[in-house]
Write an enzyme that holds these catalytic residues in place. Structure first.
Site, PDB file in Angstrom:
ATOM      1  N   HIS A  72      96.550  -6.532  76.454  1.00 15.89           N
ATOM      2  CA  HIS A  72      97.481  -5.400  76.367  1.00 15.89           C
ATOM      3  C   HIS A  72      98.178  -5.395  75.007  1.00 15.89           C
ATOM      4  CE1 HIS A  72     101.264  -3.235  78.086  1.00 15.89           C
ATOM      5  NE2 HIS A  72     100.395  -2.373  77.593  1.00 15.89           N
ATOM      6  N   SER A 122      98.092  -0.676  80.957  1.00 16.54           N
ATOM      7  CA  SER A 122      99.477  -1.131  81.000  1.00 16.54           C
ATOM      8  C   SER A 122      99.948  -1.296  82.438  1.00 16.54           C
ATOM      9  CB  SER A 122     100.375  -0.135  80.263  1.00 16.54           C
ATOM     10  OG  SER A 122     100.107   1.161  80.721  1.00 16.54           O
ATOM     11  N   ASN A 177     106.258  -4.303  80.574  1.00 19.69           N
ATOM     12  CA  ASN A 177     106.575  -3.081  81.320  1.00 19.69           C
ATOM     13  C   ASN A 177     107.354  -3.345  82.603  1.00 19.69           C
ATOM     14  OD1 ASN A 177     105.630  -1.089  79.577  1.00 19.69           O
ATOM     15  ND2 ASN A 177     103.520  -1.432  80.219  1.00 19.69           N
TER      16      ASN A 177
HETATM   17  N1  3HC Z   1      99.861  -0.531  59.095  1.00 15.79           N
HETATM   18  C1  3HC Z   1     100.570  -1.626  58.808  1.00 15.79           C
HETATM   19  N2  3HC Z   1     101.919  -1.634  58.724  1.00 15.79           N
HETATM   20  C2  3HC Z   1     102.567  -0.479  58.913  1.00 15.79           C
HETATM   21  C3  3HC Z   1     101.865   0.711  59.207  1.00 15.79           C
HETATM   22  C4  3HC Z   1     100.457   0.655  59.299  1.00 15.79           C
HETATM   23  N3  3HC Z   1      99.743   1.731  59.585  1.00 15.79           N
HETATM   24  N4  3HC Z   1     102.769   1.690  59.366  1.00 15.79           N
HETATM   25  C5  3HC Z   1     103.973   1.150  59.179  1.00 15.79           C
HETATM   26  N5  3HC Z   1     103.860  -0.163  58.900  1.00 15.79           N
HETATM   27  C6  3HC Z   1     104.952  -1.127  58.667  1.00 15.79           C
HETATM   28  C7  3HC Z   1     105.911  -0.643  57.612  1.00 15.79           C
HETATM   29  O1  3HC Z   1     105.489  -1.024  56.330  1.00 15.79           O
HETATM   30  C8  3HC Z   1     107.183  -1.341  58.009  1.00 15.79           C
HETATM   31  O2  3HC Z   1     107.138  -2.707  57.637  1.00 15.79           O
HETATM   32  P1  3HC Z   1     108.392  -3.442  56.927  1.00 15.79           P
HETATM   33  O3  3HC Z   1     109.471  -3.457  57.978  1.00 15.79           O
HETATM   34  O4  3HC Z   1     107.860  -4.793  56.601  1.00 15.79           O
HETATM   35  O5  3HC Z   1     108.712  -2.599  55.756  1.00 15.79           O
HETATM   36  C9  3HC Z   1     107.137  -1.322  59.533  1.00 15.79           C
HETATM   37  O6  3HC Z   1     105.738  -1.216  59.855  1.00 15.79           O
HETATM   38  C10 3HC Z   1     107.907  -0.163  60.130  1.00 15.79           C
HETATM   39  O7  3HC Z   1     107.314   1.063  59.712  1.00 15.79           O
HETATM   40  P2  3HC Z   1     108.107   2.393  59.289  1.00 15.79           P
HETATM   41  O8  3HC Z   1     109.133   2.062  58.243  1.00 15.79           O
HETATM   42  O9  3HC Z   1     107.120   3.440  58.978  1.00 15.79           O
HETATM   43  O10 3HC Z   1     108.779   2.891  60.591  1.00 15.79           O
HETATM   44  P3  3HC Z   1     110.146   2.533  61.255  1.00 15.79           P
HETATM   45  O11 3HC Z   1     110.901   1.501  60.524  1.00 15.79           O
HETATM   46  O12 3HC Z   1     110.766   3.848  61.531  1.00 15.79           O
HETATM   47  O13 3HC Z   1     109.622   1.882  62.628  1.00 15.79           O
HETATM   48  C11 3HC Z   1     108.504   1.704  64.664  1.00 15.79           C
HETATM   49  C12 3HC Z   1     108.744   2.565  63.456  1.00 15.79           C
HETATM   50  C13 3HC Z   1     107.701   0.479  64.283  1.00 15.79           C
HETATM   51  C14 3HC Z   1     107.701   2.558  65.649  1.00 15.79           C
HETATM   52  C15 3HC Z   1     109.880   1.261  65.261  1.00 15.79           C
HETATM   53  O14 3HC Z   1     110.685   2.387  65.476  1.00 15.79           O
HETATM   54  C16 3HC Z   1     109.731   0.506  66.550  1.00 15.79           C
HETATM   55  O15 3HC Z   1     109.440  -0.683  66.559  1.00 15.79           O
HETATM   56  N6  3HC Z   1     109.960   1.220  67.679  1.00 15.79           N
HETATM   57  C17 3HC Z   1     109.781   0.644  69.007  1.00 15.79           C
HETATM   58  C18 3HC Z   1     108.332   0.637  69.342  1.00 15.79           C
HETATM   59  C19 3HC Z   1     108.081   0.040  70.689  1.00 15.79           C
HETATM   60  O16 3HC Z   1     108.947  -0.386  71.416  1.00 15.79           O
HETATM   61  N7  3HC Z   1     106.783   0.015  71.030  1.00 15.79           N
HETATM   62  C20 3HC Z   1     106.363  -0.479  72.327  1.00 15.79           C
HETATM   63  C21 3HC Z   1     106.225   0.665  73.239  1.00 15.79           C
HETATM   64  S1  3HC Z   1     105.786   0.134  74.845  1.00 15.79           S
HETATM   65  C22 3HC Z   1     104.143  -0.055  74.788  1.00 15.79           C
HETATM   66  O17 3HC Z   1     103.457   0.206  73.834  1.00 15.79           O
HETATM   67  C23 3HC Z   1     103.526  -0.569  76.053  1.00 15.79           C
HETATM   68  C24 3HC Z   1     102.829   0.502  76.820  1.00 15.79           C
HETATM   69  O18 3HC Z   1     102.148  -0.113  77.876  1.00 15.79           O
HETATM   70  C25 3HC Z   1     103.773   1.544  77.374  1.00 15.79           C
END
Ligand code: 3HC
Length: 282
Positions: free
Chosen positions: A140, A119, A190
């Site tokens: 990434h 990252s 980022n």
């Molecule tokens: N496989 C497939 N789909 C899945 C899954 C899996 N293992 N787990 C969950 N899902 C699906 C769910 O079915 C749901 O889909 P739907 O909206 O169609 O029903 C969706 O994913 C959301 O899942 P949940 O309901 O379990 O969870 P939440 O609604 O609480 O969302 C989250 C969780 C997706 C983590 C959300 O809070 C989010 O998007 N947060 C922000 C994450 C983010 O910003 N990530 C980037 C971080 S930065 C990064 O990674 C870069 C690095 O370099 C730092």
């Protein structure tokens, strides 16, 4: 050149997610970890995530079983020798990554592509220890990999058009949307995310509002899935600090300077979800 077999180096949070999405797309995947216990933990993470996908109706049990049948774990980098693409998702440490890139360059067939999921670290520096700079790029992914629809490709001044074409084909086969950035610290996401997260820590540090109010304001006021302090806990405070330090080192811009509280929380072991405690308790 067609990608049939994918190697993944590292089966941590990101590596296991990458293994899962590749296996679900039908690729044979070999994943390498440094010891049995980390490998077992990583493969268990893949199994649990596939189980969740089935429970959420995102995959059938048959698709999940099929995906698992495509995955093989190993402790030996040499088992990745016949891969067409290897994605490195090991620890964020340049010395470790260069060692992996040099070893893989000696093992892989001449056509194979070498990628890093870093990252913040310089892809060109990783390419410099190989004899295939034209076949090196950044791929990434975002956490959680099976859910987040984006891939950021990082193209160095050495990466060829042909490598980018194959990478795009690969990204599309995973069902991801792709963007391309130059090899500069933070790439696109980022570069914008880190100053925002650091500013949220600064606001909390100066007592502008409670942690809950900072998060609620952003979550409901901007329709973000998570507020910044929750997102910091999710990404990991140590990871965020590491990226911020790498970006500050390169740009010397105060926007990337980590606030004292963030550094102290990391020193105190408050790393977020992974350690059970960050801005919140888990
Ligand atoms: N496989 C497939 N789909 C899945 C899954 C899996 N293992 N787990 C969950 N899902 C699906 C769910 O079915 C749901 O889909 P739907 O909206 O169609 O029903 C969706 O994913 C959301 O899942 P949940 O309901 O379990 O969870 P939440 O609604 O609480 O969302 C989250 C969780 C997706 C983590 C959300 O809070 C989010 O998007 N947060 C922000 C994450 C983010 O910003 N990530 C980037 C971080 S930065 C990064 O990674 C870069 C690095 O370099 C730092």
């Amino acid at each position: 050149m067609e990608i049939k077999k994918v190697g993944v180096v590292g089966c941590g949070l990101m590596g296991s997610g990458i293994v899962e999405v590749c296996a679900r797309a039908g690729y044979d995947v070999v994943v390498r970890e440094v010891d049995e216990s980390l490998l077992a933990k990583g493969l268990e993470r893949v199994r649990a995530s596939l189980l969740k996908a089935v429970a959420r109706g995102k995959a059938t049990q048959e698709q999940a079983d099929q995906a698992l049948s495509h995955i093989r774990g190993t402790l030996d980098l040499a088992d990745l020798a016949d891969c067409d693409l290897v994605i490195e998702a090991a620890v964020e440490n340049m010395a470790v990554k260069k060692e992996i890139f040099a070893a893989l360059d000696g093992l892989l067939a001449p056509h194979a592509i070498l990628a890093s999921n870093t990252s913040s670290l310089c892809i060109t520096e990783m390419a410099s220890v190989t004899k295939r700079g034209d076949k090196v790029l950044g791929i990434h992914f975002f956490n959680p990999v099976p859910v987040m629809p984006l891939i950021e490709f990082v193209r160095t001044i050495l990466t060829s058009d042909e490598t980018m074409r194959i990478a795009r084909q690969f990204g599309a086969s995973l069902g991801k949307t792709m963007v391309v950035a130059k090899d500069t610290p933070g790439f696109i996401v980022n570069r914008l995310l880190i100053p925002y997260l650091l500013d949220a820590v600064r606001l909390y540090e100066e007592g502008l509002a409670t942690r809950e109010d900072i998060d609620t304001a952003i979550q409901l006021g901007l329709n973000h899935p998570m507020g910044p302090l929750t997102l910091l806990d999710f990404v990991g405070l140590d990871t965020t600090l590491y990226i911020a330090d790498a970006m500050f080192e390169e740009y010397k811009d105060p926007r990337f300077a980590a606030p004292p509280l963030l550094r102290r929380m990391v020193l105190a072991g408050r790393l977020g979800r992974k350690s059970g405690k960050g801005f919140y308790e888990y």
